[in-house]
Write a protein that holds these residues in place. Structure first.
Motif, short mmCIF file in Angstrom:
data_model
loop_
_atom_site.label_atom_id
_atom_site.label_comp_id
_atom_site.label_asym_id
_atom_site.label_seq_id
_atom_site.Cartn_x
_atom_site.Cartn_y
_atom_site.Cartn_z
N SER A 24 59.80 22.42 44.48
CA SER A 24 58.45 21.87 44.28
C SER A 24 58.06 21.02 45.48
O SER A 24 58.92 20.62 46.27
CB SER A 24 58.43 20.92 43.08
OG SER A 24 58.54 21.60 41.89
N ALA A 25 56.80 20.64 45.54
CA ALA A 25 56.34 19.67 46.55
C ALA A 25 56.93 18.30 46.21
O ALA A 25 57.20 18.03 45.03
CB ALA A 25 54.82 19.60 46.51
N THR B 208 51.29 16.86 45.77
CA THR B 208 50.25 17.79 45.25
C THR B 208 48.95 17.03 44.94
O THR B 208 47.86 17.53 45.24
CB THR B 208 50.77 18.51 43.98
OG1 THR B 208 51.97 19.18 44.33
CG2 THR B 208 49.76 19.51 43.44
N GLU C 124 54.34 22.91 48.35
CA GLU C 124 55.57 23.67 48.10
C GLU C 124 56.03 24.39 49.37
O GLU C 124 57.21 24.44 49.67
CB GLU C 124 55.33 24.69 46.97
CG GLU C 124 55.61 24.18 45.56
CD GLU C 124 54.69 23.08 45.08
OE1 GLU C 124 53.60 22.90 45.68
OE2 GLU C 124 55.03 22.37 44.11
N PHE D 204 55.34 27.51 42.51
CA PHE D 204 53.96 27.14 42.21
C PHE D 204 52.88 28.11 42.65
O PHE D 204 51.75 27.98 42.27
CB PHE D 204 53.70 25.75 42.79
CG PHE D 204 52.44 25.05 42.42
CD1 PHE D 204 51.95 25.07 41.11
CD2 PHE D 204 51.70 24.33 43.36
CE1 PHE D 204 50.78 24.38 40.77
CE2 PHE D 204 50.55 23.65 43.04
CZ PHE D 204 50.09 23.69 41.73
N ARG E 253 49.50 23.09 36.82
CA ARG E 253 50.38 22.01 37.28
C ARG E 253 51.78 22.14 36.68
O ARG E 253 51.93 22.49 35.52
CB ARG E 253 49.80 20.62 36.93
CG ARG E 253 48.51 20.27 37.64
CD ARG E 253 48.63 20.20 39.15
NE ARG E 253 49.60 19.26 39.67
CZ ARG E 253 49.36 18.02 40.03
NH1 ARG E 253 48.14 17.53 39.90
NH2 ARG E 253 50.30 17.23 40.53
N GLY E 254 52.76 21.85 37.48
CA GLY E 254 54.16 21.98 37.04
C GLY E 254 54.65 23.42 37.10
O GLY E 254 55.73 23.74 36.60
N GLY E 255 53.86 24.29 37.73
CA GLY E 255 54.13 25.73 37.68
C GLY E 255 55.33 26.22 38.47
O GLY E 255 55.67 27.40 38.38
N SER E 256 56.02 25.35 39.23
CA SER E 256 57.23 25.82 39.91
C SER E 256 58.29 26.24 38.90
O SER E 256 59.14 27.08 39.18
CB SER E 256 57.81 24.73 40.81
OG SER E 256 56.86 24.36 41.77
N1 ASP Z 1 53.67 20.53 42.79
C1 ASP Z 1 53.03 21.07 41.66
C2 ASP Z 1 52.63 19.94 40.71
O1 ASP Z 1 52.78 18.78 41.03
C3 ASP Z 1 53.85 22.12 40.98
C4 ASP Z 1 55.21 21.69 40.54
O2 ASP Z 1 55.69 20.62 40.90
O3 ASP Z 1 55.83 22.45 39.78
O4 ASP Z 1 52.10 20.22 39.67
#
Ligand code: ASP
Length: 439
Positions: free
Chosen positions: A39-40, A52, A113, A169, A183-186
Protein backbone atom coordinates in the motif's frame (compact mmCIF):
# COMPACT_ATOMS: atom_id res chain seq x y z
CA UNK A 1 -2.18 -25.90 -3.92
CA UNK A 2 0.94 -23.93 -4.65
CA UNK A 3 3.63 -23.48 -1.99
CA UNK A 4 3.68 -19.72 -2.72
CA UNK A 5 2.72 -17.35 0.07
CA UNK A 6 1.32 -13.98 -0.99
CA UNK A 7 1.88 -11.14 1.49
CA UNK A 8 0.25 -7.76 1.62
CA UNK A 9 1.64 -4.96 3.76
CA UNK A 10 -0.68 -2.12 4.72
CA UNK A 11 0.16 1.57 4.69
CA UNK A 12 1.23 1.61 8.34
CA UNK A 13 3.93 -0.97 7.56
CA UNK A 14 5.81 1.41 5.25
CA UNK A 15 5.15 4.67 7.06
CA UNK A 16 8.56 4.67 8.76
CA UNK A 17 12.08 3.31 8.13
CA UNK A 18 11.57 0.83 10.99
CA UNK A 19 8.44 -0.46 9.31
CA UNK A 20 10.33 -1.01 6.04
CA UNK A 21 13.12 -2.84 7.91
CA UNK A 22 10.50 -5.08 9.50
CA UNK A 23 9.04 -5.88 6.04
CA UNK A 24 12.56 -6.86 4.97
CA UNK A 25 13.00 -9.08 8.02
CA UNK A 26 9.67 -10.81 7.42
CA UNK A 27 10.45 -11.43 3.76
CA UNK A 28 13.92 -12.76 4.56
CA UNK A 29 12.45 -15.08 7.14
CA UNK A 30 10.59 -17.28 4.64
CA UNK A 31 11.61 -17.67 1.01
CA UNK A 32 8.20 -19.03 0.03
CA UNK A 33 6.87 -15.49 0.54
CA UNK A 34 7.31 -14.74 -3.13
CA UNK A 35 4.81 -11.99 -3.90
CA UNK A 36 4.46 -8.79 -1.89
CA UNK A 37 1.56 -6.40 -2.43
CA UNK A 38 2.20 -2.97 -0.95
CA UNK A 39 0.00 0.00 0.00
CA UNK A 40 0.97 3.67 -0.06
CA UNK A 41 2.60 4.86 3.19
CA UNK A 42 0.03 5.32 5.96
CA UNK A 43 0.21 7.64 8.96
CA UNK A 44 3.58 7.85 10.73
CA UNK A 45 1.63 9.23 13.72
CA UNK A 46 -2.13 9.67 14.33
CA UNK A 47 -1.99 13.39 13.46
CA UNK A 48 -0.42 12.84 10.01
CA UNK A 49 -2.48 12.12 6.90
CA UNK A 50 -1.95 9.02 4.77
CA UNK A 51 -0.05 9.56 1.50
CA UNK A 52 -3.26 8.60 -0.36
CA UNK A 53 -5.11 11.43 1.43
CA UNK A 54 -2.33 13.82 0.42
CA UNK A 55 -2.54 12.71 -3.22
CA UNK A 56 -6.31 13.16 -3.16
CA UNK A 57 -5.76 16.68 -1.81
CA UNK A 58 -3.18 17.37 -4.53
CA UNK A 59 -5.48 16.11 -7.30
CA UNK A 60 -8.11 18.59 -6.07
CA UNK A 61 -5.98 21.64 -5.31
CA UNK A 62 -2.70 21.16 -7.23
CA UNK A 63 -0.87 22.79 -4.33
CA UNK A 64 2.89 22.61 -4.70
CA UNK A 65 3.39 22.33 -0.91
CA UNK A 66 1.40 19.09 -0.81
CA UNK A 67 3.67 17.60 -3.44
CA UNK A 68 6.74 18.49 -1.43
CA UNK A 69 5.27 16.90 1.70
CA UNK A 70 4.57 13.70 -0.25
CA UNK A 71 8.17 13.56 -1.47
CA UNK A 72 9.28 14.11 2.15
CA UNK A 73 7.21 11.16 3.34
CA UNK A 74 8.91 8.80 0.90
CA UNK A 75 12.33 10.16 1.80
CA UNK A 76 11.60 9.36 5.44
CA UNK A 77 10.41 5.77 4.80
CA UNK A 78 12.89 5.04 2.00
CA UNK A 79 16.00 7.20 2.63
CA UNK A 80 17.66 8.33 -0.61
CA UNK A 81 14.44 8.17 -2.67
CA UNK A 82 13.80 11.94 -2.92
CA UNK A 83 14.97 12.64 -6.49
CA UNK A 84 13.52 9.44 -7.96
CA UNK A 85 10.15 10.01 -6.29
CA UNK A 86 9.91 13.66 -7.22
CA UNK A 87 10.88 13.04 -10.85
CA UNK A 88 8.35 10.24 -11.27
CA UNK A 89 5.59 12.17 -9.54
CA UNK A 90 6.08 15.24 -11.72
CA UNK A 91 6.25 13.12 -14.84
CA UNK A 92 2.92 11.46 -13.93
CA UNK A 93 1.33 14.84 -13.28
CA UNK A 94 2.45 16.05 -16.72
CA UNK A 95 1.26 12.84 -18.41
CA UNK A 96 -2.14 13.09 -16.69
CA UNK A 97 -2.86 16.57 -18.05
CA UNK A 98 -4.93 15.22 -20.94
CA UNK A 99 -7.15 13.20 -18.60
CA UNK A 100 -10.24 14.39 -16.80
CA UNK A 101 -12.64 13.29 -14.05
CA UNK A 102 -12.02 9.89 -12.47
CA UNK A 103 -9.27 8.99 -14.95
CA UNK A 104 -7.22 12.06 -13.92
CA UNK A 105 -7.91 11.52 -10.26
CA UNK A 106 -6.97 7.82 -10.28
CA UNK A 107 -3.84 8.45 -12.31
CA UNK A 108 -2.57 10.78 -9.56
CA UNK A 109 -3.89 8.87 -6.52
CA UNK A 110 -2.45 5.51 -7.68
CA UNK A 111 1.04 7.04 -7.46
CA UNK A 112 1.02 6.32 -3.70
CA UNK A 113 1.13 2.57 -4.27
CA UNK A 114 3.28 2.79 -7.39
CA UNK A 115 6.05 4.73 -5.63
CA UNK A 116 5.95 2.43 -2.60
CA UNK A 117 6.14 -0.56 -4.93
CA UNK A 118 9.17 0.81 -6.79
CA UNK A 119 11.01 1.80 -3.63
CA UNK A 120 10.22 -1.43 -1.79
CA UNK A 121 11.33 -3.56 -4.75
CA UNK A 122 14.62 -1.65 -4.72
CA UNK A 123 15.02 -2.11 -0.96
CA UNK A 124 14.28 -5.84 -1.05
CA UNK A 125 16.02 -6.42 -4.39
CA UNK A 126 12.81 -7.99 -5.74
CA UNK A 127 11.35 -7.58 -9.24
CA UNK A 128 8.83 -4.72 -9.56
CA UNK A 129 5.67 -5.71 -11.41
CA UNK A 130 3.50 -3.01 -12.97
CA UNK A 131 -0.21 -3.85 -12.44
CA UNK A 132 -0.61 -3.33 -16.20
CA UNK A 133 0.96 -6.79 -16.64
CA UNK A 134 -1.50 -8.55 -14.32
CA UNK A 135 -4.65 -6.62 -13.47
CA UNK A 136 -7.14 -5.77 -16.21
CA UNK A 137 -10.17 -3.94 -14.78
CA UNK A 138 -13.48 -2.48 -15.86
CA UNK A 139 -15.02 0.62 -14.39
CA UNK A 140 -18.80 1.01 -14.22
CA UNK A 141 -20.64 3.71 -12.28
CA UNK A 142 -17.36 4.59 -10.60
CA UNK A 143 -16.81 1.01 -9.34
CA UNK A 144 -13.62 -0.76 -10.44
CA UNK A 145 -13.82 -4.52 -10.92
CA UNK A 146 -11.09 -6.99 -11.82
CA UNK A 147 -11.77 -8.86 -15.08
CA UNK A 148 -11.34 -12.63 -15.15
CA UNK A 149 -8.63 -12.46 -17.86
CA UNK A 150 -6.38 -11.13 -15.07
CA UNK A 151 -6.21 -14.60 -13.51
CA UNK A 152 -4.16 -16.02 -16.33
CA UNK A 153 -2.09 -12.84 -16.62
CA UNK A 154 -1.32 -13.11 -12.89
CA UNK A 155 -0.34 -16.78 -13.14
CA UNK A 156 1.86 -16.17 -16.18
CA UNK A 157 3.74 -13.37 -14.48
CA UNK A 158 4.22 -14.76 -10.98
CA UNK A 159 4.80 -18.39 -11.83
CA UNK A 160 8.14 -17.31 -13.29
CA UNK A 161 11.25 -17.56 -11.13
CA UNK A 162 11.93 -14.73 -8.72
CA UNK A 163 10.33 -12.72 -5.93
CA UNK A 164 8.10 -9.80 -6.78
CA UNK A 165 6.60 -6.55 -5.51
CA UNK A 166 3.22 -5.48 -6.87
CA UNK A 167 1.61 -2.15 -5.93
CA UNK A 168 -1.92 -2.63 -4.58
CA UNK A 169 -5.08 -0.60 -5.10
CA UNK A 170 -5.27 -0.22 -8.89
CA UNK A 171 -5.38 -1.89 -12.28
CA UNK A 172 -5.62 -0.78 -15.90
CA UNK A 173 -8.66 -0.87 -18.17
CA UNK A 174 -8.67 -2.08 -21.81
CA UNK A 175 -7.59 1.39 -22.98
CA UNK A 176 -4.57 1.41 -20.66
CA UNK A 177 -6.16 3.92 -18.25
CA UNK A 178 -5.52 3.48 -14.52
CA UNK A 179 -8.52 2.79 -12.24
CA UNK A 180 -8.25 2.53 -8.46
CA UNK A 181 -10.41 0.38 -6.19
CA UNK A 182 -12.28 1.86 -3.24
CA UNK A 183 -10.26 2.93 -0.19
CA UNK A 184 -8.29 0.14 1.43
CA UNK A 185 -8.39 -1.72 -1.89
CA UNK A 186 -4.84 -3.11 -1.74
CA UNK A 187 -6.40 -5.95 0.29
CA UNK A 188 -8.36 -6.82 -2.82
CA UNK A 189 -5.24 -6.85 -5.02
CA UNK A 190 -3.58 -9.26 -2.57
CA UNK A 191 -6.64 -11.46 -2.33
CA UNK A 192 -7.01 -11.66 -6.11
CA UNK A 193 -3.36 -12.58 -6.64
CA UNK A 194 -3.39 -15.17 -3.81
CA UNK A 195 -6.51 -16.78 -5.28
CA UNK A 196 -5.20 -16.78 -8.87
CA UNK A 197 -1.95 -18.43 -7.73
CA UNK A 198 -3.81 -20.88 -5.47
CA UNK A 199 -1.45 -19.71 -2.73
CA UNK A 200 -0.79 -21.69 0.42
CA UNK A 201 -1.82 -18.64 2.44
CA UNK A 202 -2.54 -14.95 1.95
CA UNK A 203 -0.76 -13.12 4.75
CA UNK A 204 -2.32 -9.72 5.29
CA UNK A 205 0.12 -7.72 7.44
CA UNK A 206 -1.37 -4.70 9.13
CA UNK A 207 -0.80 -2.35 12.06
CA UNK A 208 -3.07 -4.28 14.44
CA UNK A 209 -2.38 -7.78 15.71
CA UNK A 210 -5.37 -9.45 14.07
CA UNK A 211 -9.17 -9.18 14.03
CA UNK A 212 -10.79 -8.16 17.31
CA UNK A 213 -14.30 -9.15 18.41
CA UNK A 214 -15.35 -5.47 18.49
CA UNK A 215 -13.85 -2.13 17.53
CA UNK A 216 -11.22 -1.37 20.18
CA UNK A 217 -12.07 2.33 20.11
CA UNK A 218 -15.46 1.29 21.51
CA UNK A 219 -14.61 -1.79 23.61
CA UNK A 220 -11.06 -1.01 24.70
CA UNK A 221 -10.24 -4.53 25.90
CA UNK A 222 -11.99 -6.42 23.06
CA UNK A 223 -10.28 -9.77 22.54
CA UNK A 224 -8.56 -11.05 19.45
CA UNK A 225 -10.35 -13.71 17.42
CA UNK A 226 -8.10 -16.67 16.54
CA UNK A 227 -10.14 -18.09 13.72
CA UNK A 228 -13.24 -17.10 11.78
CA UNK A 229 -14.90 -18.16 8.56
CA UNK A 230 -14.94 -16.26 5.27
CA UNK A 231 -18.64 -15.53 5.73
CA UNK A 232 -18.15 -14.23 9.27
CA UNK A 233 -15.29 -12.02 8.05
CA UNK A 234 -17.37 -10.76 5.13
CA UNK A 235 -20.26 -9.80 7.43
CA UNK A 236 -18.02 -8.12 9.97
CA UNK A 237 -16.00 -6.27 7.30
CA UNK A 238 -19.16 -5.10 5.61
CA UNK A 239 -20.51 -4.06 9.01
CA UNK A 240 -17.53 -1.82 9.73
CA UNK A 241 -14.43 -3.87 10.70
CA UNK A 242 -11.88 -1.80 8.81
CA UNK A 243 -9.06 -4.34 9.13
CA UNK A 244 -9.94 -6.19 5.89
CA UNK A 245 -11.69 -4.79 2.82
CA UNK A 246 -15.17 -6.39 2.46
CA UNK A 247 -14.65 -7.09 -1.27
CA UNK A 248 -11.35 -8.84 -0.59
CA UNK A 249 -13.16 -11.87 0.86
CA UNK A 250 -14.55 -12.76 -2.60
CA UNK A 251 -11.50 -14.17 -4.46
CA UNK A 252 -9.95 -16.03 -1.49
CA UNK A 253 -13.22 -17.60 -0.34
CA UNK A 254 -14.03 -18.77 -3.86
CA UNK A 255 -10.68 -20.58 -4.13
CA UNK A 256 -10.58 -21.46 -0.40
CA UNK A 257 -7.21 -19.81 0.13
CA UNK A 258 -6.85 -19.19 3.86
CA UNK A 259 -6.02 -15.70 5.03
CA UNK A 260 -3.80 -14.82 7.96
CA UNK A 261 -4.43 -11.26 9.19
CA UNK A 262 -1.48 -10.40 11.41
CA UNK A 263 0.55 -7.52 12.81
CA UNK A 264 3.70 -6.37 11.04
CA UNK A 265 5.34 -5.15 14.24
CA UNK A 266 4.25 -8.11 16.37
CA UNK A 267 5.62 -10.68 13.88
CA UNK A 268 6.12 -13.65 14.37
CA UNK A 269 3.10 -13.69 16.72
CA UNK A 270 0.08 -15.26 15.10
CA UNK A 271 -2.92 -13.11 14.26
CA UNK A 272 -6.35 -14.23 13.01
CA UNK A 273 -6.92 -16.99 10.46
CA UNK A 274 -9.84 -16.66 8.06
CA UNK A 275 -10.83 -20.07 6.74
CA UNK A 276 -13.66 -21.85 4.95
CA UNK A 277 -15.05 -23.46 8.11
CA UNK A 278 -14.25 -23.86 11.78
CA UNK A 279 -15.54 -25.69 14.84
CA UNK A 280 -17.75 -23.47 16.94
CA UNK A 281 -18.60 -23.53 20.61
CA UNK A 282 -22.39 -23.97 21.00
CA UNK A 283 -22.33 -21.73 24.07
CA UNK A 284 -20.81 -18.91 22.00
CA UNK A 285 -22.98 -18.34 18.92
CA UNK A 286 -21.50 -14.90 18.17
CA UNK A 287 -17.94 -14.30 17.02
CA UNK A 288 -17.97 -10.51 16.78
CA UNK A 289 -20.03 -7.36 16.66
CA UNK A 290 -19.28 -4.70 14.03
CA UNK A 291 -20.44 -1.14 14.11
CA UNK A 292 -20.82 1.43 11.37
CA UNK A 293 -22.54 4.79 11.28
CA UNK A 294 -23.43 7.24 8.56
CA UNK A 295 -26.63 5.52 7.42
CA UNK A 296 -30.01 7.05 6.62
CA UNK A 297 -33.36 5.65 5.61
CA UNK A 298 -36.38 6.41 3.47
CA UNK A 299 -39.39 4.86 5.24
CA UNK A 300 -42.41 4.19 3.06
CA UNK A 301 -45.75 3.32 4.67
CA UNK A 302 -49.25 2.98 3.30
CA UNK A 303 -52.30 0.77 3.70
CA UNK A 304 -52.23 -2.12 1.23
CA UNK A 305 -48.59 -1.63 0.23
CA UNK A 306 -47.92 -5.38 0.46
CA UNK A 307 -50.62 -6.28 -2.04
CA UNK A 308 -49.26 -3.86 -4.60
CA UNK A 309 -47.50 -5.98 -7.27
CA UNK A 310 -44.01 -4.65 -8.17
CA UNK A 311 -43.96 -2.04 -5.41
CA UNK A 312 -40.47 -3.00 -4.19
CA UNK A 313 -39.05 -2.88 -7.70
CA UNK A 314 -40.54 0.53 -8.35
CA UNK A 315 -39.20 2.00 -5.11
CA UNK A 316 -35.74 0.50 -5.74
CA UNK A 317 -35.78 1.86 -9.30
CA UNK A 318 -35.86 5.41 -7.91
CA UNK A 319 -32.48 4.73 -6.29
CA UNK A 320 -31.03 2.77 -9.20
CA UNK A 321 -31.82 5.65 -11.57
CA UNK A 322 -29.60 7.84 -9.42
CA UNK A 323 -26.87 5.15 -9.15
CA UNK A 324 -27.42 5.04 -5.39
CA UNK A 325 -26.75 1.64 -3.85
CA UNK A 326 -29.07 0.26 -1.19
CA UNK A 327 -27.53 -1.34 1.89
CA UNK A 328 -30.58 -3.03 3.46
CA UNK A 329 -34.30 -2.95 3.00
CA UNK A 330 -36.20 -4.18 6.06
CA UNK A 331 -39.92 -4.46 5.59
CA UNK A 332 -43.08 -5.31 7.53
CA UNK A 333 -46.80 -5.10 6.75
CA UNK A 334 -47.48 -1.99 4.67
CA UNK A 335 -44.05 -0.68 5.64
CA UNK A 336 -40.81 -0.72 3.62
CA UNK A 337 -37.56 1.03 4.51
CA UNK A 338 -34.65 1.67 2.21
CA UNK A 339 -31.38 2.08 4.10
CA UNK A 340 -28.39 3.73 2.46
CA UNK A 341 -25.08 5.36 3.25
CA UNK A 342 -25.61 9.09 3.89
CA UNK A 343 -22.48 9.87 1.87
CA UNK A 344 -24.33 8.85 -1.30
CA UNK A 345 -26.73 11.77 -0.95
CA UNK A 346 -24.04 14.44 -1.37
CA UNK A 347 -25.19 17.65 0.28
CA UNK A 348 -28.72 16.27 0.63
CA UNK A 349 -30.30 18.30 -2.17
CA UNK A 350 -31.73 15.16 -3.73
CA UNK A 351 -33.71 14.04 -0.64
CA UNK A 352 -36.86 15.93 -1.61
CA UNK A 353 -36.57 14.75 -5.22
CA UNK A 354 -36.28 11.11 -4.09
CA UNK A 355 -39.39 11.46 -1.92
CA UNK A 356 -41.22 13.07 -4.85
CA UNK A 357 -40.15 10.29 -7.21
CA UNK A 358 -41.30 7.58 -4.79
CA UNK A 359 -44.69 9.27 -4.63
CA UNK A 360 -44.71 9.58 -8.39
CA UNK A 361 -44.07 5.88 -8.91
CA UNK A 362 -46.30 4.33 -6.22
CA UNK A 363 -48.86 7.06 -5.63
CA UNK A 364 -49.58 9.78 -3.14
CA UNK A 365 -51.47 7.67 -0.61
CA UNK A 366 -48.27 6.53 1.05
CA UNK A 367 -46.18 8.51 3.48
CA UNK A 368 -42.45 8.75 2.93
CA UNK A 369 -40.23 9.86 5.79
CA UNK A 370 -36.51 10.47 5.79
CA UNK A 371 -34.37 9.58 8.83
CA UNK A 372 -30.70 10.47 9.17
CA UNK A 373 -27.86 9.60 11.57
CA UNK A 374 -28.55 5.89 11.79
CA UNK A 375 -25.95 3.36 12.78
CA UNK A 376 -25.92 -0.37 12.21
CA UNK A 377 -24.64 -3.18 14.36
CA UNK A 378 -23.78 -6.42 12.64
CA UNK A 379 -23.80 -9.39 15.00
CA UNK A 380 -22.13 -12.33 13.25
CA UNK A 381 -21.26 -15.93 14.05
CA UNK A 382 -21.84 -19.31 12.43
CA UNK A 383 -23.40 -20.43 15.72
CA UNK A 384 -26.37 -18.12 15.12
CA UNK A 385 -27.85 -20.61 12.69
CA UNK A 386 -30.61 -22.53 14.38
CA UNK A 387 -29.84 -21.20 17.86
CA UNK A 388 -32.96 -20.23 19.76
CA UNK A 389 -33.58 -16.93 21.44
CA UNK A 390 -30.37 -15.05 20.61
CA UNK A 391 -32.14 -12.24 18.83
CA UNK A 392 -34.78 -11.95 21.56
CA UNK A 393 -32.02 -11.87 24.12
CA UNK A 394 -30.08 -9.15 22.27
CA UNK A 395 -33.23 -7.08 22.01
CA UNK A 396 -33.92 -7.32 25.71
CA UNK A 397 -30.23 -6.56 26.45
CA UNK A 398 -30.48 -3.39 24.34
CA UNK A 399 -33.86 -2.48 25.85
CA UNK A 400 -32.30 -2.94 29.31
CA UNK A 401 -29.79 -0.23 28.41
CA UNK A 402 -32.52 2.09 27.17
CA UNK A 403 -31.58 1.66 23.50
CA UNK A 404 -34.30 1.88 20.88
CA UNK A 405 -33.92 -0.48 17.89
CA UNK A 406 -35.02 1.25 14.67
CA UNK A 407 -34.77 -1.73 12.35
CA UNK A 408 -33.81 -5.39 12.44
CA UNK A 409 -32.63 -7.44 9.49
CA UNK A 410 -31.83 -11.13 9.29
CA UNK A 411 -31.57 -13.35 6.21
CA UNK A 412 -33.11 -16.82 6.14
CA UNK A 413 -29.61 -18.31 6.30
CA UNK A 414 -29.19 -16.78 9.78
CA UNK A 415 -25.59 -15.75 9.06
CA UNK A 416 -25.81 -12.50 10.96
CA UNK A 417 -28.37 -10.15 12.49
CA UNK A 418 -28.30 -6.43 11.75
CA UNK A 419 -29.73 -3.89 14.18
CA UNK A 420 -30.28 -0.25 13.28
CA UNK A 421 -30.01 2.24 16.12
CA UNK A 422 -29.55 5.98 16.40
CA UNK A 423 -25.83 6.71 16.13
CA UNK A 424 -25.77 8.30 19.59
CA UNK A 425 -26.70 4.85 20.99
CA UNK A 426 -24.18 2.94 18.85
CA UNK A 427 -21.19 2.63 21.22
CA UNK A 428 -23.45 1.70 24.16
CA UNK A 429 -25.16 -0.95 22.07
CA UNK A 430 -21.82 -2.49 21.02
CA UNK A 431 -20.67 -2.62 24.65
CA UNK A 432 -23.94 -4.19 25.75
CA UNK A 433 -23.71 -6.98 23.18
CA UNK A 434 -20.00 -7.51 23.86
CA UNK A 435 -20.58 -7.82 27.62
CA UNK A 436 -23.41 -10.28 27.14
CA UNK A 437 -21.87 -12.59 24.52
CA UNK A 438 -18.20 -12.05 24.02
CA UNK A 439 -16.63 -11.31 27.38
N1 ASP B 1 -3.71 3.61 -0.14
C1 ASP B 1 -5.08 3.31 -0.33
C2 ASP B 1 -5.89 3.86 0.84
O1 ASP B 1 -5.35 4.54 1.70
C3 ASP B 1 -5.32 1.85 -0.55
C4 ASP B 1 -4.83 0.94 0.52
O2 ASP B 1 -4.10 1.34 1.42
O3 ASP B 1 -5.21 -0.24 0.49
O4 ASP B 1 -7.07 3.66 0.87
Amino acid sequence: MNSIKVCKFGGGSNASPNGVSQIKRIMNDDLSRRVVVISAPGRPSPSNPKVTDMLIAYAKTKEEGTLESIVGRYESSYPGSRIRVETRLRQRIRNSEGLSGKAYFDSIVSMGEELSGLELARTLDFVYVDPQAVLRVSCNSGRTEILSVSEEMTRNRFNQRGRFVLPGFFGYNEEGIIATFSRGGSDLTGSFVAAALDAEVYENFTDVDGVFAANRNIVTDARKINKLTFKEMRDLSYGGFGVFHPEAIGPVSEKMVRVHIRGTSSYPSEGTYVVHDRLSDPTKPIVGVAYGDGFCSFDVEGFGLNENVGVMRRIFQVFEDREISIEFSPSAIDDISVILKESQLGDGDCIDEIIRDIHRTIGNKVTVDFQEHLASLVVAGKGLKGSRGVSADIQSTLAGRGINIQFIQQGARERSIIYGVHRSDGPDAVNAIYDKYLR
